[in-house]
Structures are given as structure tokens and as C-alpha cells.
Design an enzyme around this catalytic site. Sequence first.
Site, PDB file in Angstrom:
ATOM      1  N   LYS A  25      22.535  12.936 -78.915  1.00 38.51           N
ATOM      2  CA  LYS A  25      21.961  12.324 -80.115  1.00 38.51           C
ATOM      3  C   LYS A  25      22.878  11.232 -80.640  1.00 38.51           C
ATOM      4  O   LYS A  25      22.443  10.110 -80.918  1.00 38.51           O
ATOM      5  CB  LYS A  25      21.749  13.410 -81.174  1.00 38.51           C
ATOM      6  CG  LYS A  25      20.730  13.044 -82.218  1.00 38.51           C
ATOM      7  CD  LYS A  25      20.540  14.173 -83.226  1.00 38.51           C
ATOM      8  CE  LYS A  25      19.747  15.333 -82.649  1.00 38.51           C
ATOM      9  NZ  LYS A  25      19.863  16.549 -83.460  1.00 38.51           N
ATOM     10  N   ARG A  94      23.564  16.736 -88.592  1.00 37.28           N
ATOM     11  CA  ARG A  94      22.736  17.059 -87.422  1.00 37.28           C
ATOM     12  C   ARG A  94      23.580  17.455 -86.222  1.00 37.28           C
ATOM     13  O   ARG A  94      24.563  16.803 -85.910  1.00 37.28           O
ATOM     14  CB  ARG A  94      21.891  15.846 -87.032  1.00 37.28           C
ATOM     15  CG  ARG A  94      21.283  15.094 -88.180  1.00 37.28           C
ATOM     16  CD  ARG A  94      20.649  13.786 -87.741  1.00 37.28           C
ATOM     17  NE  ARG A  94      19.499  13.972 -86.874  1.00 37.28           N
ATOM     18  CZ  ARG A  94      18.866  12.975 -86.274  1.00 37.28           C
ATOM     19  NH1 ARG A  94      19.301  11.728 -86.403  1.00 37.28           N
ATOM     20  NH2 ARG A  94      17.836  13.220 -85.504  1.00 37.28           N
ATOM     21  N   GLY A 103      15.928  23.130 -80.470  1.00 40.17           N
ATOM     22  CA  GLY A 103      15.749  24.237 -81.405  1.00 40.17           C
ATOM     23  C   GLY A 103      16.876  25.258 -81.402  1.00 40.17           C
ATOM     24  O   GLY A 103      16.802  26.260 -82.087  1.00 40.17           O
ATOM     25  N   MET A 105      20.203  24.676 -82.085  1.00 38.61           N
ATOM     26  CA  MET A 105      21.252  24.492 -83.076  1.00 38.61           C
ATOM     27  C   MET A 105      20.663  23.950 -84.367  1.00 38.61           C
ATOM     28  O   MET A 105      19.477  23.761 -84.489  1.00 38.61           O
ATOM     29  CB  MET A 105      22.347  23.617 -82.508  1.00 38.61           C
ATOM     30  CG  MET A 105      23.149  24.386 -81.464  1.00 38.61           C
ATOM     31  SD  MET A 105      24.523  23.448 -80.882  1.00 38.61           S
ATOM     32  CE  MET A 105      23.682  22.013 -80.292  1.00 38.61           C
ATOM     33  N   ARG A 361      15.596  10.027 -76.923  1.00 40.50           N
ATOM     34  CA  ARG A 361      16.165  10.763 -75.793  1.00 40.50           C
ATOM     35  C   ARG A 361      15.159  10.743 -74.657  1.00 40.50           C
ATOM     36  O   ARG A 361      13.982  10.438 -74.871  1.00 40.50           O
ATOM     37  CB  ARG A 361      16.517  12.200 -76.179  1.00 40.50           C
ATOM     38  CG  ARG A 361      15.298  13.003 -76.551  1.00 40.50           C
ATOM     39  CD  ARG A 361      15.647  14.454 -76.850  1.00 40.50           C
ATOM     40  NE  ARG A 361      14.500  15.087 -77.478  1.00 40.50           N
ATOM     41  CZ  ARG A 361      14.574  16.017 -78.422  1.00 40.50           C
ATOM     42  NH1 ARG A 361      15.734  16.425 -78.873  1.00 40.50           N
ATOM     43  NH2 ARG A 361      13.484  16.544 -78.918  1.00 40.50           N
ATOM     44  N   HIS A 479      14.997  39.839 -61.818  1.00 42.96           N
ATOM     45  CA  HIS A 479      14.245  40.194 -60.608  1.00 42.96           C
ATOM     46  C   HIS A 479      12.872  39.546 -60.600  1.00 42.96           C
ATOM     47  O   HIS A 479      12.468  38.900 -59.629  1.00 42.96           O
ATOM     48  CB  HIS A 479      14.132  41.719 -60.530  1.00 42.96           C
ATOM     49  CG  HIS A 479      13.316  42.194 -59.369  1.00 42.96           C
ATOM     50  ND1 HIS A 479      11.987  42.524 -59.494  1.00 42.96           N
ATOM     51  CD2 HIS A 479      13.632  42.363 -58.077  1.00 42.96           C
ATOM     52  CE1 HIS A 479      11.521  42.882 -58.309  1.00 42.96           C
ATOM     53  NE2 HIS A 479      12.505  42.800 -57.430  1.00 42.96           N
ATOM     54  N   ARG A 587       4.836  31.830 -34.593  1.00 42.48           N
ATOM     55  CA  ARG A 587       5.136  33.200 -34.153  1.00 42.48           C
ATOM     56  C   ARG A 587       3.915  33.775 -33.467  1.00 42.48           C
ATOM     57  O   ARG A 587       2.785  33.470 -33.840  1.00 42.48           O
ATOM     58  CB  ARG A 587       5.536  34.046 -35.362  1.00 42.48           C
ATOM     59  CG  ARG A 587       6.826  33.581 -36.000  1.00 42.48           C
ATOM     60  CD  ARG A 587       7.036  34.233 -37.338  1.00 42.48           C
ATOM     61  NE  ARG A 587       5.906  33.932 -38.206  1.00 42.48           N
ATOM     62  CZ  ARG A 587       5.659  34.580 -39.328  1.00 42.48           C
ATOM     63  NH1 ARG A 587       6.430  35.573 -39.703  1.00 42.48           N
ATOM     64  NH2 ARG A 587       4.617  34.247 -40.065  1.00 42.48           N
ATOM     65  N   GLU A 770      20.155  32.543 -33.702  1.00 43.76           N
ATOM     66  CA  GLU A 770      20.077  33.430 -34.861  1.00 43.76           C
ATOM     67  C   GLU A 770      21.084  34.563 -34.799  1.00 43.76           C
ATOM     68  O   GLU A 770      20.976  35.544 -35.517  1.00 43.76           O
ATOM     69  CB  GLU A 770      18.648  33.967 -35.022  1.00 43.76           C
ATOM     70  CG  GLU A 770      18.041  34.473 -33.739  1.00 43.76           C
ATOM     71  CD  GLU A 770      16.535  34.731 -33.852  1.00 43.76           C
ATOM     72  OE1 GLU A 770      16.044  34.915 -34.967  1.00 43.76           O
ATOM     73  OE2 GLU A 770      15.874  34.761 -32.798  1.00 43.76           O
ATOM     74  N   SER A 789      16.702  25.916 -32.255  1.00 48.12           N
ATOM     75  CA  SER A 789      16.135  26.013 -33.593  1.00 48.12           C
ATOM     76  C   SER A 789      16.863  27.142 -34.307  1.00 48.12           C
ATOM     77  O   SER A 789      16.828  28.286 -33.858  1.00 48.12           O
ATOM     78  CB  SER A 789      14.638  26.291 -33.515  1.00 48.12           C
ATOM     79  OG  SER A 789      14.130  26.449 -34.822  1.00 48.12           O
ATOM     80  N   CYS A 856      14.247  26.741 -38.652  1.00 48.00           N
ATOM     81  CA  CYS A 856      12.906  27.225 -38.975  1.00 48.00           C
ATOM     82  C   CYS A 856      12.935  28.454 -39.879  1.00 48.00           C
ATOM     83  O   CYS A 856      11.945  29.117 -40.056  1.00 48.00           O
ATOM     84  CB  CYS A 856      12.147  27.541 -37.691  1.00 48.00           C
ATOM     85  SG  CYS A 856      12.921  28.836 -36.724  1.00 48.00           S
ATOM     86  N   TYR A 876      15.418  18.065 -37.555  1.00 47.75           N
ATOM     87  CA  TYR A 876      14.272  18.382 -38.408  1.00 47.75           C
ATOM     88  C   TYR A 876      14.471  19.719 -39.107  1.00 47.75           C
ATOM     89  O   TYR A 876      15.293  20.544 -38.699  1.00 47.75           O
ATOM     90  CB  TYR A 876      12.967  18.401 -37.597  1.00 47.75           C
ATOM     91  CG  TYR A 876      12.860  19.550 -36.625  1.00 47.75           C
ATOM     92  CD1 TYR A 876      12.364  20.788 -37.041  1.00 47.75           C
ATOM     93  CD2 TYR A 876      13.260  19.417 -35.303  1.00 47.75           C
ATOM     94  CE1 TYR A 876      12.281  21.861 -36.166  1.00 47.75           C
ATOM     95  CE2 TYR A 876      13.180  20.476 -34.421  1.00 47.75           C
ATOM     96  CZ  TYR A 876      12.690  21.698 -34.852  1.00 47.75           C
ATOM     97  OH  TYR A 876      12.618  22.746 -33.992  1.00 47.75           O
TER      98      TYR A 876
END
Length: 900
Positions: A25, A94, A103, A105, A361, A479, A587, A770, A789, A856, A876
Site C-alpha cells: 500500500k 492504515r 481483511g 489487519m 494494487r 488431507h 497401459r 523406475e 521413459s 510418464c 517430453y
Amino acid sequence: MKFIYYFGDGQADGAVHQKDLLGGKGANLAEMTRLGIPVPPGFTLTTKVCTYYMNNGEFPSQLKNQLMKSLLRIEAAMDQQFDSASNPLLVSVRSGARKSMPGMMETVLNVGLTSKTLPGLIQQSGDERFVYDSYRRLITMYSDVVMEKTLGLKSKGGKGIREKLELILEDYKSTHNYTIDADLTAEDLKIISDRYKNCVKDILGQDFPDDATTQLWGAITAVFKSWNGKRAQAYRRIENIPNDWGTAVNVQTMVFGNMGNDSATGVAFTRNPATGENQFYGEWLINAQGEDVVAGIRTPNPLNQYSTTSESLNLPSLEKVNPKIYSVLDTVKTRLEVHYHDMQDLEFTIQKGRLWMLQTRTGKRNGAAAIRIAMDMMNEGLISEDEALLRISPENIDEIMHDTVDPNAEKSGLLLGTGLPAGPGGATGQIVFTAEDAEDWKKQGKRVILVRNETSPEDVHGMHVASGILTAKGGMTSHAALVARGWGKCCIVGCSVLTIDSKNKSLHINGTILNEGDWVTLNGSLGNIYKGELSLKKPDLEQNKYFNKLMIVADQKKELGIRTNADSPEDAMQGRKFGAEGIGLCRTEHMFFEPERISPMREMILANNQISRRKAVMKLLPFQRDDFYGILKAMAPHPVTIRLLDPPLHEFLPHTEEQIEKLSDEMDIQKSEIKSRITALQESNPMLGHRGCRLGIMYPEITEMQSRAIFEATAKLVKEGEFPLPEVMIPLVGSAPELENQKRVVNQLAKEVMQNEGINFEYLVGTMIELPRACITADKIAEHAQFFSFGTNDLTQTTFGFSRDDMGSFMPQYIDSQIIKNDPFQSIDQSGVGELVKLGVQKGRSSNSKLKIGICGEHGGDPESIAFFNNVGLDYVSCSPFRVPIARLAAAQATIKSNL
Ligand code: ADP
Ligand code: MG
Ligand code: MG
């Protein structure tokens, strides 16, 4: 040390780049002043003062002196004096942190009004009503913010002081048969002010200070202290704002929007924040002060014709009432946008026909608006292509891909309360209170919103079927929030005004009671909860020209290829529509679950010799050939990476007595025989058991059948004039000989099919990386592979050594206590799993420079991970169809950022 920065009369000590020191501000007030925009003179106490105060419990010794000098400067500019009996200056105090914390402060207006200064202001303004209106506002704000919240004075009888004072006002109005504040006369407001002061003394046990300087320091201290208020702290935790930033405090000459009918206050956006349309949009209130517009006590007037809503239809616009001021404001608007190169959110006040700007702002906007504004500004030449791309967040795209609450319906909806916006989009449904009920109701074809205090892994099945999730507790990393975001599901958490009565299956929210089965609508992008069933809007990306333009610009910039994970022609088509340049993971296992396929599959698994196994597996050939034909065709001429059978075989086995019985009939073998084979196939650690390439090595006929299916489909397509490009991927390889073994089978089949069909076709053989050992020995493996991959899901499991299916019992705790920062299955663990990826890339390319490398895992759709993969030099990434546009943007952003 300079603790105070002045702004006023076209001069400012600070500027916009000093947000860290002056807060957003303060920095923007200084900048607007520099631009020659009318801003009431004032000064900013820096964030350094705040941190000093937090650390030492007192202000730096030079502060008082600097403040007196700065006050003198304002007084000179305004030709008024603070605490003067004849010609008093009032100020606002302010808050303003680096990042806006809406909102969170405090702000106190009209500071400096006392029994000494009241008569002077009355004389000066000639308006007693205005002065007492200002006075009662000061008493309200001051007693609430400074006395109750900061000094910690406890109000007697539970309710806060603000509520008590508002009651006095309401009482007064009703005994005098007044309906609106404007009915109150000067005399009324004078009486009310006296009652307010008595009430403050009575309730808080201390007098409202009747000294201007005491008020000023009281307010400054309170605003600094509000940095550590409960609300502010909670907000910072959610938004990841460090506690040591501190807030700045702005002390600024008051300008009055409540000085009669030629005065007003308002807020405006330089463009429509809901649609992004390049139209000045705003609201204003005649004869009102600051917070009235936001507080929603009165329906605000529209700023102009464009801003008119069904409620403000008959209220006059500023454009009509005062075209001159409107045009000044419009000029300021353009000036600010050109200067800041972004949509601005403005606060202004008109005092007796003169315009003053109080704040500017960067304006908050929704996803669709963000995209439109960036594309428009790029076309207008206001920002570059790179800036436009960086300005849109992946969440913005995510948002426009979901159903949203129809904005028109939302306007007229009854807002029950708000919580934290944890999952984007809109959802509507009937409320249920348990995961079991959610499932049952869903089975009956109903749409449900699952309402819980908080969720746990046991609720996941209910969360999955729910259209939306609402919780009373928990933050943005709870969660419920994590799970919902992972699924792109609409979700609101931490709705503190919500209480659940689980016994009666009902809920309480801001005075409304809802029972099981009642309809609610959630706006998960804003955190708003509405009563009833509001209509939703389906996204229409193809028609969205701003989105399409964005994708074109992103594609020109990005270096990474974007593929999609797809197991069916439909998914392939969807991915392609979203811009996928191939399939990174197809798959095959799910293809075996369909009723007519599962039996031959089971026969194959249960066969106890090669001949009967081969016989069973060949029954699957026609099905598989059709599958691959459809997918290769949908993607041609783009490549399709097909993974050979991967999961542990027992997943396909019959579980129920009925299924076993059926199978025993079909195969004509004893039930007991089947049962004993099932027992023999049981594994205590299936994730690390007989799966991946280990299947094909033990049962080569599976690899043969799948390869034949792939190549026969390919041959058929080639004959039809298509250009299919299959890439056969061997899963879970940990050592070069494994790949060699399987590659031999695949190549042999390709040769056979080519000979039989009398044609040639292109194909590749590669492997999924993997396992940690595969990364470490990548140079050896790459000698036999045409592509790698990275399967980062399994690589994460095997690197951390925990199973994704079993981590529910400890992962939330791990994240809560920051043992792990993020769920490593959502965003790649750069320092662990990521290092293995790097090693794999480097070693792989060292022995095979032509090696094509992609990823992947689910990380392929996560922007942070995409940036990482870009920087590692992958060719990729592949992600689910609906993440493809997000990945395209993220890839472009990664390229831009890596060149900065
Ligand atoms: P927030 O950060 O919560 O928006 P502000 O400091 O902007 O708080 O103050 C809230 C409102 O108070 C502003 O929108 C403005 O209308 C009013 N206000 C603040 N300072 C002044 C001032 N000097 N003169 C008139 N109104 C003011
Ligand atoms: Mg403001
Ligand atoms: Mg795997």
C-alpha cells in the site's frame, strides 16, 4: 536510520520497488504520488519499525522525532494542524504488508477527533452531522481495534465492543423509527457518540482517549501489533508468508466521502475481474466512508453503465451523476494501467466534488479473466509474450477446465458462509455426512456434497464419489485439500462457521440449519458456500479464443514435448484435442478386466504348462489387436508408447467363491486345484514381486502375444495409409540383460509380422526407468534401448522405499510435521528421486546419444516437476489428458525462466 517515508504534493521519498520496506500500500501510494495522481499527503512507517517493535517491545528511539517532522510536512501541505482547535487535521492509520492480506489487519479512520478538535472541524466544514458521523465511526474503530483487540481489554458479557456499539445504533434507530443511517441527524449522532463513549468506559473499563496524540500512537501501535493477530498469523501460514516480514503503517490525511451528497467513496477495477473484459468496473456509495462499500451495508451504486447489476439497476452511476469526476477517474485508471502493466484494483474517495485516490494494487481475478487479461494486454502491446505467459498460473488453466458456478446464479444465491478455497471449480449436490452415505447416495444416482469436520484416508472412497467436499476444520494443506486438489475436485476446507451434528445428520452454518439431503452449492475457487442448487457452467475451451491464443504462444516458446497418458482411443482423442503430441504411456492391463477377456486371462495365469498357457493367451490376441489399432489410429502420426503387461498376476485372479466356481466350469478343472494355484501365486510384497518384465521373462508367450497384437495393428494401419508409430516399452527393468531378453522377443515378432504381411513399418523398443538400479546402470541399459521413459511413480516408491498404497497411515503426519515438505507423488522429490533421474539421463545419453527420454509418472502434470524435467533436458513429459494444457503452459514458463 530512515524509518519514515513521506508522500504528498507530487513528491515521495519512496517508490513502487520498495514494497519490502514500505509494504504494498505504502509503495503504491508513493508511486501514485510521483505520477502526479491526487493522493492525500501522508507518510509510511517502514516494516523495519514493525520488526524492531516485535523484537524489542518498543519503538526505535528516533521514531518519535521523525514522526513529528513528517507530520509537520503534511500540515504544511494541507495548511491544517493535527490537534488544532481551530483548523484540525485528521488522519487515517492504515496497515499494509508486502503482500496484500485482505481483511487480516487493521485500519483506523478519523484519528485526531477529540472534544478539543470537534468544534474546529464543525466550523471548518460547516457540517455538524458529518463531524459527529466521523466521530462515532472513530469511536467504533478505535475501541475495537486499539482498545479491545490490541490492549486486550476484555469486554464484559461475551460480545465484542463493536457489536455492542452497533446495537446502540440499531436501538436508537428503531426507537426513532429510522430505517437508514442517513435518517440520523447531527443531534442524533451527537447523542449516539456520547452513548458510545459511556459504553466503551463501561464495557472495557477505560475511557476512549480524548487526546489526538494518544489516539495517533495508539492506532499506530495497534496496526503494528495486528501483524501478530491470530487471523493474520493463520493467513500467513496458509499463504506461506514469512512471519519476519512485518507490516508497514501508513498515516495519511483523511479525505471525507461522508461530507454530504457531493461526497462519495468507491472501489473499482481497471478491467472486469470476473471476465477480464477491458471495461472499467466498479461500485460507489454517496455520502459514505471507506469501509461502507466493502461491508455491504447499503447496495452500492454502479460506477458506470457497464457495472450495473440487477440490484443496482435503478441506482445512479457516477458516470451519470458526475461525468466530470468520472472522466478524471477514467484518466487515472488508464494512467495506472499503462504504468503498472496490469489490471489494478482501486480505492477512491470524492470529497466535495474532488477526487482522491487512496489505493492501487494488482487486482485479484479468476482463471478465465487472468487468461483474457494477459492475452489482451499482449495484443495491446502493454506486455511482452514472455510476460503474458508468466502471468498466467497453471491453476488459472485448471480453473477454466472445471465446471464453475454460473456467475448469474451466484449473484442471486444465498451465501451461507465461506471457507478456504482448496479445490477449484463449482459443485452442487445434496449434503451427506459420512463417506458410506456418499457412496450409497451416489449409487442411487444422486449428486452429493460430502460434509465432514475433517477427512482422513478412510473417507477417500466417499470423497471420490462426491461432487464436492466441505470441511469445518483444516487448512489448505489438510488431507481433504490435498486429496481434492489431486483429483481436481471442488473442495472448501476450514469453514469455521460450520458446525456438524453428526448424530442428527445436520449442520449449522451462520444461523441456518441444513439436514442430510438438503442441497448446497460450492464455489471452490472462492470458498463460497451457497444454499440450494445453483446452476453450473460447463467449460468450453474450444470456443475460448483467449485460451487458444495462449496455447499457441506457449507452444512457440516451449522446448519440452507434451504427451498424454491414455489407455483408450477416447482418452487419446481427448489428449490430442488438448494438444498432446503423442502418448507417453498406454497401459495394457486394464484391457484384460472386461468380462469376455478376464476368463482367458485367468486361464492363462492358472495354466500349469506352456502349451495351455499359450493357448489361453492367444485367445486375447484379437482383443488386444483391436485395442492397439484404435489407439494407434487415434494418435497417428504421433508416437504411442505401449507398456507391456506390468502388474502382479494375482490382481487378475478370481476372489469370490462364485468367480472360482465359474472359472472351474469354464476351464474344466477342480475348484480345489484353482484355489491351490491362487495360494501359490500369493505374494507378501506384490509391489516388489513377480511383475513388470519379470512376467514376460518367465512367460515369453505374453510378450509375444502383445507384440504380435501391436505389430499386426500397425501393419493394418499402414495398409490403410496411416502412419502409426508404436513404441514398445518394457516395464520395471533393473538390469540390461532383462531388457535384452525382452527386446529379442519383440524384434523377432516384428520381423515375423513384417514378413507375413509383406510390408515394413517403423517401431521403437525401449524401457521404463523406475528402479534405482536402472538409473545407476543406465549406460548399460541404454545400449539396448531406443528410448527411456521415467516411471516416476514407481521410482519414487522404490527410492523412498515406501509403498504408495500403504503410506496413508504416516504421510499426512510427515507433511504436517514437515519431515517431508510435499507429497513426493505429487511433486517430484528433486534432491532424491530427481538426482536419480539426472543420473539416468546423463548415463543413458553417454552410451546412446540418440536416446529419446521422457517421463510418464503423475509428475508429468505437475508444473514444478515439469520445470525440473525441462532443466534436466528431457525430450517430453506425459500426463493425463486434462493436464495437457497445464503442462504446455508450464513447459513454456520453464523455458522462459531458464533463460532469464
Ligand atoms: P484495507 O487494506 O483493509 O483495504 P485500507 O487501509 O485500505 O484497508 O482502508 C480501508 C478503507 O478506509 C479504504 O478503502 C478507504 O476507503 C478508507 N480510508 C483509508 N484511509 C483513508 C483516508 N486517508 N481518507 C479517507 N478514507 C480512507
Ligand atoms: Mg484498502
Ligand atoms: Mg511402474
